[in-house]
Design a protein around this motif. Sequence first.
Motif, PDB file in Angstrom:
ATOM      1  N   GLU A 115      40.121  80.228  19.440  1.00 24.83           N
ATOM      2  CA  GLU A 115      39.558  80.521  20.208  1.00 24.83           C
ATOM      3  C   GLU A 115      38.530  81.068  20.226  1.00 24.83           C
ATOM      4  OE1 GLU A 115      40.550  84.194  23.360  1.00 24.83           O
ATOM      5  OE2 GLU A 115      39.814  84.944  21.266  1.00 24.83           O
ATOM      6  N   LYS A 116      37.648  81.778  19.205  1.00 23.75           N
ATOM      7  CA  LYS A 116      36.714  81.762  18.866  1.00 23.75           C
ATOM      8  C   LYS A 116      35.546  79.893  18.152  1.00 23.75           C
ATOM      9  CE  LYS A 116      32.871  84.287  18.277  1.00 23.75           C
ATOM     10  NZ  LYS A 116      32.736  84.956  19.125  1.00 23.75           N
ATOM     11  N   LEU A 117      36.597  79.174  17.638  1.00 28.32           N
ATOM     12  CA  LEU A 117      36.119  78.267  17.913  1.00 28.32           C
ATOM     13  C   LEU A 117      35.469  77.377  18.142  1.00 28.32           C
ATOM     14  CD1 LEU A 117      35.406  76.745  15.037  1.00 28.32           C
ATOM     15  CD2 LEU A 117      37.512  76.048  14.486  1.00 28.32           C
ATOM     16  N   LEU A 118      36.832  77.273  19.583  1.00 31.17           N
ATOM     17  CA  LEU A 118      36.592  75.969  20.737  1.00 31.17           C
ATOM     18  C   LEU A 118      35.774  77.144  21.847  1.00 31.17           C
ATOM     19  CD1 LEU A 118      40.635  75.833  21.343  1.00 31.17           C
ATOM     20  CD2 LEU A 118      39.158  74.029  20.847  1.00 31.17           C
ATOM     21  N   THR A 119      35.009  78.037  21.457  1.00 31.88           N
ATOM     22  CA  THR A 119      34.091  78.692  22.338  1.00 31.88           C
ATOM     23  C   THR A 119      32.669  77.447  22.015  1.00 31.88           C
ATOM     24  OG1 THR A 119      33.540  80.193  21.416  1.00 31.88           O
ATOM     25  CG2 THR A 119      34.820  80.759  22.434  1.00 31.88           C
ATOM     26  N   ASP A 125      40.003  71.811  23.562  1.00 30.23           N
ATOM     27  CA  ASP A 125      40.690  72.868  24.127  1.00 30.23           C
ATOM     28  C   ASP A 125      42.206  73.430  22.771  1.00 30.23           C
ATOM     29  OD1 ASP A 125      41.119  71.728  26.939  1.00 30.23           O
ATOM     30  OD2 ASP A 125      41.939  70.101  26.085  1.00 30.23           O
ATOM     31  N   ARG A 126      42.582  72.536  22.166  1.00 29.68           N
ATOM     32  CA  ARG A 126      43.498  73.499  21.205  1.00 29.68           C
ATOM     33  C   ARG A 126      42.883  72.597  19.705  1.00 29.68           C
ATOM     34  NH1 ARG A 126      48.108  74.665  23.191  1.00 29.68           N
ATOM     35  NH2 ARG A 126      48.370  73.562  25.274  1.00 29.68           N
ATOM     36  N   VAL A 127      43.639  73.504  18.320  1.00 29.32           N
ATOM     37  CA  VAL A 127      42.947  73.485  16.878  1.00 29.32           C
ATOM     38  C   VAL A 127      44.540  73.361  16.169  1.00 29.32           C
ATOM     39  CG1 VAL A 127      41.402  74.052  14.693  1.00 29.32           C
ATOM     40  CG2 VAL A 127      41.212  74.828  17.477  1.00 29.32           C
ATOM     41  N   PHE A 128      44.252  72.156  15.173  1.00 34.01           N
ATOM     42  CA  PHE A 128      45.058  72.164  13.715  1.00 34.01           C
ATOM     43  C   PHE A 128      43.931  72.932  12.500  1.00 34.01           C
ATOM     44  CE2 PHE A 128      46.790  70.559  10.039  1.00 34.01           C
ATOM     45  CZ  PHE A 128      48.188  71.399  10.449  1.00 34.01           C
ATOM     46  N   PHE A 129      45.062  73.990  12.260  1.00 38.98           N
ATOM     47  CA  PHE A 129      44.497  74.569  10.657  1.00 38.98           C
ATOM     48  C   PHE A 129      45.348  73.582   9.749  1.00 38.98           C
ATOM     49  CE2 PHE A 129      43.042  77.797  13.611  1.00 38.98           C
ATOM     50  CZ  PHE A 129      41.936  77.882  13.004  1.00 38.98           C
ATOM     51  N   GLY A 130      44.437  73.043   8.793  1.00 33.95           N
ATOM     52  CA  GLY A 130      45.175  72.659   7.255  1.00 33.95           C
ATOM     53  C   GLY A 130      43.829  73.596   6.636  1.00 33.95           C
ATOM     54  N   THR A 286      40.930  70.743  12.478  1.00 32.80           N
ATOM     55  CA  THR A 286      40.832  69.902  13.308  1.00 32.80           C
ATOM     56  C   THR A 286      41.026  69.722  15.467  1.00 32.80           C
ATOM     57  OG1 THR A 286      41.922  67.917  12.337  1.00 32.80           O
ATOM     58  CG2 THR A 286      41.598  67.179  14.253  1.00 32.80           C
ATOM     59  N   LEU A 287      39.609  70.224  16.386  1.00 29.89           N
ATOM     60  CA  LEU A 287      39.453  70.406  16.897  1.00 29.89           C
ATOM     61  C   LEU A 287      39.972  69.072  17.846  1.00 29.89           C
ATOM     62  CD1 LEU A 287      38.319  72.622  15.537  1.00 29.89           C
ATOM     63  CD2 LEU A 287      36.693  72.513  17.155  1.00 29.89           C
ATOM     64  N   GLY A 288      40.593  69.514  19.377  1.00 30.55           N
ATOM     65  CA  GLY A 288      40.938  68.331  19.639  1.00 30.55           C
ATOM     66  C   GLY A 288      41.160  68.673  21.570  1.00 30.55           C
ATOM     67  N   ARG A 289      41.626  67.413  21.840  1.00 35.21           N
ATOM     68  CA  ARG A 289      41.609  67.548  23.510  1.00 35.21           C
ATOM     69  C   ARG A 289      43.289  67.935  24.300  1.00 35.21           C
ATOM     70  NH1 ARG A 289      37.707  65.768  27.014  1.00 35.21           N
ATOM     71  NH2 ARG A 289      36.094  64.512  25.444  1.00 35.21           N
ATOM     72  N   GLU A 290      43.545  68.360  24.568  1.00 33.18           N
ATOM     73  CA  GLU A 290      44.728  69.342  24.707  1.00 33.18           C
ATOM     74  C   GLU A 290      46.012  68.263  25.188  1.00 33.18           C
ATOM     75  OE1 GLU A 290      47.286  72.241  27.722  1.00 33.18           O
ATOM     76  OE2 GLU A 290      46.226  72.217  26.535  1.00 33.18           O
ATOM     77  N   ALA A 319      38.744  84.992   6.761  1.00 32.63           N
ATOM     78  CA  ALA A 319      37.273  84.936   6.324  1.00 32.63           C
ATOM     79  C   ALA A 319      36.460  83.280   7.703  1.00 32.63           C
ATOM     80  CB  ALA A 319      38.075  83.262   5.259  1.00 32.63           C
ATOM     81  N   GLY A 320      37.482  83.036   8.526  1.00 34.13           N
ATOM     82  CA  GLY A 320      37.179  82.228   9.320  1.00 34.13           C
ATOM     83  C   GLY A 320      36.194  83.054  10.712  1.00 34.13           C
ATOM     84  N   LEU A 321      37.639  83.444  10.811  1.00 37.60           N
ATOM     85  CA  LEU A 321      36.165  84.792  11.606  1.00 37.60           C
ATOM     86  C   LEU A 321      35.253  85.514  12.075  1.00 37.60           C
ATOM     87  CD1 LEU A 321      40.120  86.233  13.051  1.00 37.60           C
ATOM     88  CD2 LEU A 321      38.441  84.904  14.862  1.00 37.60           C
ATOM     89  N   ALA A 322      35.410  85.741  10.783  1.00 39.04           N
ATOM     90  CA  ALA A 322      33.952  86.626   9.596  1.00 39.04           C
ATOM     91  C   ALA A 322      32.906  85.833   9.248  1.00 39.04           C
ATOM     92  CB  ALA A 322      34.720  87.140   8.456  1.00 39.04           C
ATOM     93  N   VAL A 323      32.646  84.431   9.633  1.00 43.84           N
ATOM     94  CA  VAL A 323      32.230  83.397   9.175  1.00 43.84           C
ATOM     95  C   VAL A 323      31.423  83.667  10.357  1.00 43.84           C
ATOM     96  CG1 VAL A 323      31.188  80.965   9.076  1.00 43.84           C
ATOM     97  CG2 VAL A 323      33.121  82.033   6.762  1.00 43.84           C
TER      98      VAL A 323
END
Length: 469
Positions: A115-119, A125-130, A286-290, A319-323
């Motif tokens: 949610e934070k990254l997509l702002t 719209d969506r994120v895949f975390f690796g 990886t951020l991408g369209r819905e 860590a990502g949220l803190a960054v």
Amino acid sequence: MTTVEPAAGTEEFDLGRLLAERGAERYELHARHLNHQLPRMLHTIGFDKVYERAEGAYFWDADGDDYLDMLAGFGVMGLGRHHPVVRKALHDVLDARLADLTRFDCQPLPGLLAEKLLTHSPHLDRVFFGNSGTEAVETALKFARYATGRPRVLYCDHAFHGLTTGSLSVNGEPGFRDGFAPLLPDTAVPLGDLDSLARELKKGDVAALVVEPIQGKGVHEAPPGYLRAAQELLHRHRALLIVDEVQTGLGRTGDFYAYQHEDGVEPDLVCVAKALSGGYVPVGATLGREWIFKKVYSSMDRVLVHSASFGSNAQAMAAGLAVLSVMENEQIVAGARATGSLLKSRLAALVDKYELLSDVRGRGLMIGIEFGRPKSLKLRSRWTMLQAARKGLFAQMVVVPLLQRHRILTQVSGDHLEVIKLIPPLVIGEREVDRFVEAFTAVMDDAHGGGGLMWDFGKTLVKQAVANR
């Protein structure tokens, strides 16, 4: 809550003691058990230092001497080392003892980080975390091919997108690809060449173009207007634009993403990693369209069609949220823009002063310093000697005294390139700019004055290059 006591006759693991007892063996252990060429290379160029601790933009050795880091772990340490906010977040998440990686639940931290990254890219719209930048690129390649139903992905000459088989297929440096074929059916186009892109798209089998807004190898920026025009071309042919922001993203270039320097660019997929980790826990996104995500995950049967065992783990998400919190609260992006502008202008002012210095380019705190053929006969003969042995040796001759004499860590920006790349932690300021410019000026003075030590080292590099042929 129960605790487990160590079995009788056993000792608890003591990391501090292990490092105290065996830390001095670091180079020997690496040579024996890991990549044996790394310690050999470090010894050859005098980079075989022993760093005891690090904080922010600095290392310290056993003698207490400080070293300025202008490399940031290849961009991983965007906030510098051991930022207290990120460090605390990791302590907090460990203390929380979350039911992490059960695989059959939905933990809150991945959703909150997404949610934070997509702002910062509201058209996505969506994120895949690796777990890394190369995984982020692999994800984008798979999603693009599945979503379009086409096999081929275009990439740019001299691009770097990772070293796993898929990402290697879109790597524009032959030195990395040699010996690892066959790779995916992909094709290189010159960065900025819209005609070449159009020709490939007309073949009707292209899923996407993957591009770095500023190439890490050589620090070459996409020409103004290229990304938007490429996006329009791709969409006209029902192909996707993938932007690799693994190194350029999260404030590095003076905007949150480098593609945002150009109006109207809205990539279909964006790859992020490195600095999102805070330098602690590997993470890629990886951020991408819905519609792309919904096509890949089209049914419950396909819920695990693309996943990662450690993806979305609690430590990485914390860590990502803190960054992202630090970036907002400490105005990291604005700081990178201002400090980068200062550093670039100070270095650009030296181009007319030194004939071996040909160009200073880049954005924010991603700066390339390129060296070129001098005009004077004395310097030209020395330059020719180096070039005949191996292109890139002069840049190495600059990097070495920066470390050995001035305690500043930098890197040559790619094999056979006469370019130094500066990607320091984004927390540096005017003090660090002054220190680097003063040191760089001293090294340039030495090179142009025929300084014996520097050119003697050049002869050592020439011998090493000839021996390795």
